[in-house]
Design an enzyme around this catalytic site. Structure first.
Site, short mmCIF file in Angstrom:
data_model
loop_
_atom_site.label_atom_id
_atom_site.label_comp_id
_atom_site.label_asym_id
_atom_site.label_seq_id
_atom_site.Cartn_x
_atom_site.Cartn_y
_atom_site.Cartn_z
N ALA A 14 0.82 -1.41 0.00
CA ALA A 14 0.13 -0.03 0.01
C ALA A 14 1.05 1.36 -0.01
CB ALA A 14 -0.79 -0.07 1.25
N PHE A 113 -10.56 -19.28 -6.29
CA PHE A 113 -10.27 -19.00 -4.85
C PHE A 113 -11.69 -19.18 -4.08
CE2 PHE A 113 -6.92 -16.66 -2.21
CZ PHE A 113 -5.75 -17.65 -2.95
N GLN A 233 -9.88 -12.00 10.84
CA GLN A 233 -10.18 -13.43 10.23
C GLN A 233 -8.92 -14.19 10.89
OE1 GLN A 233 -8.69 -14.02 5.59
NE2 GLN A 233 -11.01 -14.42 5.65
N HIS A 235 -7.19 -18.08 10.45
CA HIS A 235 -6.73 -18.94 9.27
C HIS A 235 -6.63 -20.29 9.92
CE1 HIS A 235 -5.22 -21.00 6.11
NE2 HIS A 235 -5.73 -20.23 4.89
N LEU A 245 1.75 -20.00 7.63
CA LEU A 245 0.64 -20.27 7.08
C LEU A 245 0.91 -21.62 6.14
CD1 LEU A 245 -2.30 -19.09 6.53
CD2 LEU A 245 -1.13 -18.31 4.21
N GLU A 248 -4.42 -23.35 2.08
CA GLU A 248 -5.62 -24.00 1.77
C GLU A 248 -5.35 -25.31 0.87
OE1 GLU A 248 -8.42 -20.94 3.11
OE2 GLU A 248 -9.45 -21.71 1.32
N ARG A 281 -13.19 -21.03 6.21
CA ARG A 281 -12.19 -20.89 7.24
C ARG A 281 -12.79 -20.87 8.71
NH1 ARG A 281 -8.10 -16.57 3.98
NH2 ARG A 281 -7.39 -17.88 2.55
N HIS A 346 -4.99 -14.02 11.18
CA HIS A 346 -4.45 -13.94 9.93
C HIS A 346 -4.68 -12.48 9.35
CE1 HIS A 346 -3.35 -15.05 5.91
NE2 HIS A 346 -4.42 -15.03 5.38
N GLU A 370 -3.86 -2.60 4.75
CA GLU A 370 -4.59 -3.37 5.70
C GLU A 370 -4.69 -2.48 7.06
OE1 GLU A 370 -3.11 -7.16 6.53
OE2 GLU A 370 -4.10 -7.56 8.43
N ARG A 381 -13.05 -11.17 4.89
CA ARG A 381 -12.36 -10.87 3.84
C ARG A 381 -12.24 -12.16 2.78
NH1 ARG A 381 -6.99 -11.66 1.60
NH2 ARG A 381 -6.38 -12.59 3.51
C1 LIG Z 1 0.88 -15.25 5.31
C2 LIG Z 1 -0.06 -14.23 4.52
C3 LIG Z 1 -0.56 -14.53 3.12
C4 LIG Z 1 -1.60 -13.62 2.60
N1 LIG Z 1 -1.96 -14.05 1.52
C5 LIG Z 1 -2.61 -13.26 0.70
C6 LIG Z 1 -3.24 -13.32 -0.58
O1 LIG Z 1 -2.80 -14.52 -1.17
N2 LIG Z 1 -3.75 -12.53 -1.52
C7 LIG Z 1 -4.10 -11.59 -0.81
O2 LIG Z 1 -4.86 -10.47 -1.34
N3 LIG Z 1 -3.96 -11.26 0.61
C8 LIG Z 1 -3.15 -11.96 1.30
N4 LIG Z 1 -2.64 -11.56 2.71
C9 LIG Z 1 -2.92 -10.33 3.28
C10 LIG Z 1 -2.19 -9.20 2.65
O3 LIG Z 1 -0.99 -9.67 2.30
C11 LIG Z 1 -1.77 -8.04 3.59
O4 LIG Z 1 -3.29 -7.66 4.02
C12 LIG Z 1 -0.91 -7.11 2.79
O5 LIG Z 1 0.18 -7.38 2.30
C13 LIG Z 1 -0.73 -5.80 3.86
O6 LIG Z 1 0.07 -4.58 3.25
P1 LIG Z 1 0.25 -3.34 3.89
O7 LIG Z 1 0.97 -2.57 2.52
O8 LIG Z 1 -1.07 -3.06 4.35
O9 LIG Z 1 1.19 -3.51 4.88
P2 LIG Z 1 2.53 -4.23 5.16
O10 LIG Z 1 3.09 -4.97 3.87
O11 LIG Z 1 2.49 -5.13 6.23
O12 LIG Z 1 3.47 -3.23 5.33
C14 LIG Z 1 3.56 -2.28 6.57
C15 LIG Z 1 4.50 -1.36 6.44
O13 LIG Z 1 4.39 -0.40 7.58
C16 LIG Z 1 5.64 -0.18 8.01
N5 LIG Z 1 5.10 0.37 9.42
C17 LIG Z 1 4.46 -0.21 10.48
N6 LIG Z 1 4.57 0.61 11.50
C18 LIG Z 1 5.19 1.44 11.42
C19 LIG Z 1 5.85 2.63 11.88
N7 LIG Z 1 5.36 2.93 13.19
N8 LIG Z 1 6.59 3.58 11.66
C20 LIG Z 1 6.97 3.44 10.32
N9 LIG Z 1 6.71 2.36 9.29
C21 LIG Z 1 5.98 1.58 9.97
C22 LIG Z 1 6.44 -1.26 7.78
O14 LIG Z 1 7.79 -1.18 8.04
C23 LIG Z 1 6.02 -1.85 6.55
O15 LIG Z 1 6.79 -1.39 5.55
C24 LIG Z 1 -2.08 -12.56 3.32
C25 LIG Z 1 -1.19 -12.10 4.52
C26 LIG Z 1 -0.48 -13.01 4.93
C27 LIG Z 1 -0.12 -12.54 6.40
#
Ligand SMILES: Cc1cc2nc3c(=O)[nH]c(=O)nc-3n(C[C@H](O)[C@H](O)[C@H](O)COP(=O)(O)OP(=O)(O)OC[C@H]3O[C@@H](n4cnc5c(N)ncnc54)[C@H](O)[C@@H]3O)c2cc1C
Ligand code: SF4
Ligand code: FES
Lengths: 609, 296
Positions: A14, A113, A233, A235, A245, A248, A281, A346, A370, A381
């Protein structure tokens, strides 16, 4: 002090997408992240990205599936934006070189899926998240976007008007993990929070150690409500010792779940007489925990997932990475023995309340990914819907923060539209216990000019760190693990009133204990003790709001199960839960779900598959 | 000792608090430091006792160093006894030690599942990802040190800047001169081509390979296995087109590029993602030769 037009906090999917979009819209943008971008947990996603790319598919079908999957708690304008824009965003990733899996004709592959009416989950092997994260970081390198990595953002710099809707965010205060320096980052146009999940609120999770919900908690303390936090959620198949993980896919290929007595409990104990291991799930997770609670778990903790009968050839062909995971992280050989599994936290459906452009109730403050709740996932989700959320809403927030004209939002923020107060009485006191250090906008300095607000916040952060480093007190680790234990025991897939109330009591004690927290490592260099201590404060705030929502929502919807309330109650509960920090006295309130889409209204139906 | 002794940098603290005469806070911190040292000694004694009583523990000897904390400026090894549980990894043992005995024990980690690349370290004399290394497979006592050939910041944390610089030196982003015309049209790629680059795209930037490489240790400007692998990932991707491949080959052919590699395979052996790094480097050498012949 650093100054940029747009500051993005977080460098997962994101955050990276938001930064690229803001720069393309002409802004000088910088990313501030506690981890180097490629360490973000987006890299752990395996399955894929939902996008209606093919002629036989449509965004309308994707939206329908998503609304149904959300158990009608998603907001249609946000859901439709997700489904309309996901295809172009996925193609954009492909144009940036993302190595998707391919069909014979050279086009990107898609697979079926759960909960989808068309196989639209676009993937890159079993490492979609890794490929997506790296592809976007490559674009950030190409564009020369400034990244302050290993800077932990401590608080937001927000003005302190009485009504959160009148407040403005002017930047963030961050702590350089390498040197111990505390600095202000002024954002002339906007701050975008993209801090990811909050799995560390629980003691068993597929989330990373760094997923402590910092952004959610910071925004909350600054005056932005948390939305739908009770929807978590779980898992059903994660490895017991680490939470890694197990996809599935194992059950999809015919893997079987057994209890300690060797019973195939999904059938033999009647949890899902039709679908068995392939039930949804939440159903499988609850079945596993029931087995353990009734004494039929192995080592009183987990159950077995057996795939040996599939034969070596088939396992090696289709589930090879599972063998590696079980071996590397559990020391189990999936070819010769069953693998231990148990449910694990999860994904957080809820988060920082935003509209469909990522705007929050506070001016200049955005959220995406997220940590945000737009809301596209509602009560549950669908697999493959989080990754598209990152790119669609990351981009939207980036453009909006950079000043692009994007029209009127339909989703409201704060108390600007219809809302109603909750009439739930908690038995335990919630909120500030005093002595945890004033949060942003807690009636500190009355500065309103951007630099003044930022400087005041920097001073406060310095004093806070100085205090934590110099005083004597208890270590945060025991407080954190108490919170994680009570949350996992009581706010899990099973929720009942008495135990939820008890949890609020435990959290109260944890808050009291946190008043005496201190950091024993005196170092300014890489003081992870200090970072973790600050994170634990965030975990506390989130755990409490989550439990409040779980208590007040007296129905069973999506991932939220209540023992005393075994039905979805649409007459009363087609509404979002919001919790406002309210300067230390948390307030619970509701706003209606938006079921009216562009061309149709999504009428609530039974969520059966 | 295999770990480079950390270079003692000048006390160049950027925080103003340290610049002037010691403040009250500094005094308090000093006092705290002394007490923390006492506390550590007490807990370690306790630990040893526990270890004697309980057989199911593992012994870890962990490298400790902090440039600014009294008693840690001289590198040393601390011993931790950790109760063994099935499936325990080196990372689990480190986390246990930190959360139970010494909260100042410092190491990078996040995902716990070999995708974030944060926790490459030197375990019993080899570069390993701590989260992916089972305790049961190691000889005791288990020696845990920071990655060799990198500057130690504190305990097991090394400076990664040089590694990142090398990664970013190879134009590590997709480039092409033509995109398909249609809206929502993806570029085509054959399954074979995707298969060809698949392993190279799995790199998690852990830098284990760079740390294991003798050439990189001797030539600070050598791009190193991971960066060359990144170049391979793009050079072999048919979507980029011939002219871009040309440019990529020029980059990896430079003085500190592929020709430095002496095919010792150490990088390939340590890579936690099983990337055939040496093969990739060799293939690029062949491509470069072919390419140069074209212009003769
Ligand atoms: C094992 C697993 C499998 C998954 N598989 C799928 C899938 O197949 N399909 C799907 O759609 N979704 C899947 N998901 C869900 C999805 O991957 C996550 O919801 C998503 O990647 C989150 O992305 P994000 O950019 O919001 O956060 P993240 O990628 O977690 O990034 C968070 C960022 O914030 C930074 N940060 C946090 N706190 C601070 C702070 N205080 N100061 C500065 N920086 C900070 C961190 O350094 C990091 O860079 C899965 C999740 C998991 C755990
Ligand atoms: S090539 Fe392998 S060892 Fe080197 S950085 Fe990448 S994953 Fe680590
Ligand atoms: S903790 Fe992420 S690779 Fe080991």
């Amino acid at each position: 002090m650093h100054e940029h037009d747009v500051i993005v906090v977080g460098a997962g999917g994101a955050g990276l997408r938001a930064a690229i979009a803001a720069q393309e819209a002409g802004a000088d943008v910088a990313i501030v992240s506690k981890l180097h971008p490629v360490r973000s947990h987006t890299g752990a996603a395996e399955g894929g990205i939902n996008a209606a790319l093919r002629d036989a598919d449509s965004w309308e079908d994707h939206a329908y599936d998503t609304m149904k999957g959300s158990d009608y708690l998603g907001d249609a304008p946000a859901v439709e934006a997700l489904c309309q824009e996901s295809p172009e965003e996925v193609i954009q990733l492909e144009h940036w070189g993302m190595p998707f899996s391919r069909e014979e004709d050279g086009r990107v592959s898609q697979r079926p899926f759960g909960g989808l009416s068309f196989p639209r989950t676009t993937y890159a092997g079993a490492e979609t998240g890794h490929q997506m994260l790296h592809t976007m970081y490559e674009q950030v390198v190409k564009r020369g976007i400034t990244v302050y990595d290993e800077w932990h953002v401590m608080e937001l710099a927000v003005t302190d008007e009485e009504d959160p809707a009148d407040r403005t965010c002017h930047g963030v205060v961050a702590y350089d993990i390498q040197s111990g320096e505390i600095s202000g980052f002024r954002a002339d146009n906007g701050v975008i929070l993209a801090t990811g999940g909050m799995g560390q609120v629980f003691d068993h999770t597929t989330n990373a150690v760094a997923n402590t919900g910092d952004g959610v908690a910071m925004a909350y303390r600054a005056g932005v409500p948390m939305e739908d936090m009770e929807f978590i959620q779980f898992h059903p198949t994660t490895l017991p010792s680490t939470g890694v993980l197990i996809s599935e896919g194992v059950r999809g290929e015919g893997g079987i779940l057994y209890n300690e007595d060797g019973e195939r409990f999904m059938f033999e104990h009647g949890y899902a007489n039709n679908d068995g291991e392939l039930a949804s799930r939440d159903v499988v997770s609850r079945a596993e925990l029931t087995e353990v609670n009734e004494g039929r778990g192995i080592e009183d903790e987990y159950v077995h997932l057996d795939m040996r009968h599939l034969g070596e050839e088939r396992i090696l062909d289709r589930l090879e990475n599972i063998l590696h995971l079980a071996e590397d992280f559990e020391g189990a050989d999936g070819l010769t023995e069953p693998m231990p599994v148990k449910p694990g936290q999860h994904y957080a459906m809820g988060g920082i309340e935003t509209n469909e452009f990522g705007e929050t109730a506070i001016g200049g403050l955005y959220a995406a990914g997220e940590c945000a709740c737009a809301s596209v996932h509602g009560a549950n989700r669908l697999g493959g819907n989080a990754l598209p959320e990152l790119i669609v809403f990351g981009k939207r927030a980036g453009r909006h923060a950079a000043g692009e004209e994007m029209g009127e939002a339909e989703v409201t923020t704060g108390k600007e539209g219809d809302w109603e107060p909750a009439d739930y009485e908690f038995e335990v006191e919630v909120g500030e216990t005093g002595g945890q250090g004033p949060a942003a906008a807690d009636g500190g300095a009355v500065a309103t000019d951007p630099d003044g607000v930022l400087e005041a916040e920097v001073e406060r952060a310095k004093a806070r760190v100085e205090e934590l480093l110099s005083r004597e007190g208890r270590n945060h680790a025991e407080i954190r693990s108490k919170v994680q234990e009570t949350m996992t025991a009581n706010v899990n897939v099973f929720r009942e009133e008495g135990r939820l109330e008890e949890t609020l009591g435990d959290l109260r004690e944890a808050r009291e204990a946190y008043k005496d927290v201190a950091v024993s490592d005196p170092s300014r260099t890489f003081n992870t003790d200090l970072i973790h201590t600050m994170e634990t404060r965030n975990i506390l705030d989130i755990a409490e709001a989550l439990t409040m929502g779980a208590l007040a929502r007296e129905e069973f919807r999506g991932a939220h199960w209540r023992k005393e309330h075994q039905e979805r109650k649409d007459e009363n509960w087609l509404k979002h839960t919001l919790v406002s920090w309210n300067d230390g006295e948390p307030e619970l309130w509701y706003k209606p779900t938006i079921l009216e889409g562009e061309n149709k209204t999504y009428e609530p139906k039974n969520r059966s598959y | 000792m295999s770990t480079q002794t950390p270079t003692q940098t000048e006390e160049s603290s950027e925080t103003d608090a340290e610049a002037d005469a010691p403040s009250k806070g500094d005094e308090r911190r000093d006092e705290k430091r002394r007490r923390a040292a006492e506390e550590r000694a007490r807990r370690q004694a306790e630990e040893a006792e526990k270890a004697a009583a309980d057989e199911e523990t593992v012994e870890l000897k962990v490298f400790r160093y902090d440039p600014e904390v009294e008693g840690k400026q001289e590198p040393r090894f601390d011993t931790f006894h950790v109760p063994f549980t099935k499936g325990m990894t080196v990372l689990d043992a480190l986390m246990y030690s930190r959360d139970t005995y010494d909260s100042s024990l410092t190491f990078r980690h996040s995902c716990r599942q070999a995708v974030c690349g944060s926790d490459a370290m030197f375990v019993n004399g080899g570069q390993k990802l701590a989260c992916k290394t089972q305790i049961s497979e190691l000889e005791e006592p288990i020696r845990v040190e920071p990655l060799p050939h990198a500057e130690v910041r504190k305990d097991l944390v090394v400076d990664m800047e040089h590694f990142y610089d090398q990664m970013e030196a190879v134009e590590p982003y997709f480039q092409t001169n033509e995109y398909p015309d249609g809206e929502l049209e993806e570029q085509r790629q054959t399954r074979e081509n995707r298969e060809k680059i698949k392993m190279s795209t799995r790199c998690i930037w852990c830098s284990a390979c760079m740390s294991s490489c003798n050439i990189a240790a001797g030539d600070n400007e050598y791009l190193g296995p991971a960066a060359i692998n990144k170049a391979y990932r793009f050079a072999m991707d048919e979507r980029e087109g011939e002219d871009i491949k040309q440019k990529r080959l020029e980059i990896i052919e430079q003085e500190h590029g592929v020709w430095r590699c002496q095919t010792q395979f150490s990088c390939t052996e340590v890579c936690p993602k099983d990337i055939p790094l040496t093969e990739h480097i060799q293939e690029l050498k062949r491509e470069a030769v072919k390419n140069n012949l074209k212009f003769w």
